[in-house]
Design an enzyme around this catalytic site. Structure first.
Site, short mmCIF file in Angstrom:
data_model
loop_
_atom_site.label_atom_id
_atom_site.label_comp_id
_atom_site.label_asym_id
_atom_site.label_seq_id
_atom_site.Cartn_x
_atom_site.Cartn_y
_atom_site.Cartn_z
CB THR A 136 -0.75 0.11 1.25
OG1 THR A 136 -1.83 -1.34 1.44
CG2 THR A 136 -1.68 1.28 1.41
N GLY A 141 -3.64 3.59 -2.83
CA GLY A 141 -4.09 2.32 -1.85
C GLY A 141 -4.28 0.48 -2.10
CD GLU A 376 -4.97 -9.15 4.75
OE1 GLU A 376 -4.21 -8.86 3.01
OE2 GLU A 376 -3.22 -9.00 5.12
#
Length: 396
Positions: A136, A141, A376
């Site tokens: 990330t 993102g 996740e």
């Protein structure tokens, strides 16, 4: 994968717990109740890494559970889901200690070289090494393909420059699997995973985030300033790191779902205890039909999530992988963590004013449940994966 394939993958009865899973369930449940539960509130309140819980899990041999027998494991993701659920019923953070160890293990097992497997997998399974996994970035993102961290080829390996955010377990990790693109900035490049070892020159772990939930396992930014990584520390063949990332995420998503099931069940456990002990207008709160119906819905939703998660974990054990596994794993993660949020919200409501107090444990369950919907791969990303499996990839 068409809709019939999705349905077929989920309808197999292979997720029924066998004797090995039941033994693990009983052992971990006892460990959770006798050794873990009493620490849960303090871990959340102080946000300090629970080294004592890490050592407890290591001494019990739990880090090896999902991995092949050669590493001391059961070779079963279903066994791992059962263990995660039982720990998650009493302490989100202790369950998290297993997950953050298992994700880098899974990536190396899926795509690492024989030398990397020999060097890292045994110590990870034994709890002698700790790893972390970092994709990330501030601008991308959940969009792994959009990462900007770059790995330039140099003599003997690569030079990596860039930054990451939300790298969980990084302050205590002996190494971090870092995703980076090859080539210069402004070029497409291929995504690879690199083993960046603690203490590497130019590699800095930043200040830990003050998180709403999941407070006991720290998440930090990473800064990489021309960090040298030898060729031997690239995971798999050049250009195949992205596949390793996706496979690691796919195989771990049933475990995130199992955390949702455990959290929901723990919230139900606390709610039952509370409503049975509280009296209003001369009656136990548990005697009111409205309360009973709320708990009935909470239990039904949690059991549905449990069955979906167990089925997805069993599918991993049966060899389902890649694009066939992706929607199955996404369904398990999405449904179970959304269920955890709904159940935790209802549990707070059952507690009334006490539910909004930081001194009451149900507050912790509510905050941790929100985290599960995001980590996740957000649940919106999971819905994209499921939709793509039904209709083909949308133009984005």
């Amino acid at each position: 994968m068409n809709p019939r394939q999705v349905a077929g993958a989920l309808s197999t009865p292979a997720f029924a717990l066998g004797e090995e899973q039941r033994q693990i369930q009983q052992m971990v449940r006892r460990l959770a109740r006798e050794r873990v539960a009493a620490r849960a509130d303090a871990i959340d309140r102080t946000a300090e890494y629970p080294q004592d819980m890490f050592e407890l899990l290591r001494d019990a041999g739990l880090f090896a559970i999902p991995f092949p027998h050669e590493f001391g494991g059961t070779g079963s993701m279903l066994s791992a889901a059962v263990a995660i659920e039982e720990l998650g019923r009493v302490c989100y953070n202790t369950a998290y200690l297993l997950v953050v160890q298992w994700v880098p293990f899974g990536a190396i097992l899926a795509a690492g070289t024989d030398e990397q497997k020999r060097r890292l997998l045994g110590p990870l399974a034994a709890g002698d090494l700790r790893g972390a996994f970092s994709t990330t970035e501030p601008h991308s993102g959940s969009d792994v393909a959009g990462i900007r961290t770059r790995a330039r080829r140099c003599e003997g390996g690569y030079r990596i420059s860039g930054s990451k955010i939300w790298c969980t377990n990084s302050p205590v990790a002996d190494f971090v699997l870092v995703a980076a693109k090859t080539g210069e900035a402004g070029t497409a490049g291929a995504i690879n995973l690199y083993i960046v070892e603690r203490g590497s020159k130019g590699f800095t772990v930043g200040r830990k985030e003050d998180k709403m939930g999941a407070r006991g396992v720290p998440s930090c930014p990473l800064f990489l300033d021309d960090v040298f990584v030898p060729e031997a520390n690239r995971i798999g063949d050049d250009g195949h790191g992205f596949k390793a990332v996706m496979e690691a995420f796919n195989k771990s998503r049933p475990l995130i779902g199992a955390r949702g099931v455990g959290l929901a069940q723990g919230a139900i456990d606390l709610s039952i205890e509370f409503v049975k002990s509280r009296v209003t207008w001369g009656r136990a709160v548990s005697e009111y039909q409205g309360i009973r119906w709320m708990l009935a819905d909470m239990a039904t939703q949690t059991e549905a999530a449990r069955q979906l998660v167990y089925s997805a974990a069993a599918a991993v054990d049966a060899g389902l992988a890649g694009t066939a596994l992706a929607p199955v794993a996404a369904m398990a993660k999405c449904f179970a963590t959304d269920t955890a949020m709904r159940v935790a919200t209802d549990a707070v409501q059952l507690f009334g004013a006490a539910g909004i107090s930081a001194d009451v444990p149900i507050n912790r369950y509510f905050r941790d449940a929100k985290v599960l919907q995001i980590i996740e791969g957000t649940n919106q990303i999971q819905r994209n994966i499921i939709g793509d499996s039904l209709l083909g990839k949308a133009q984005r």
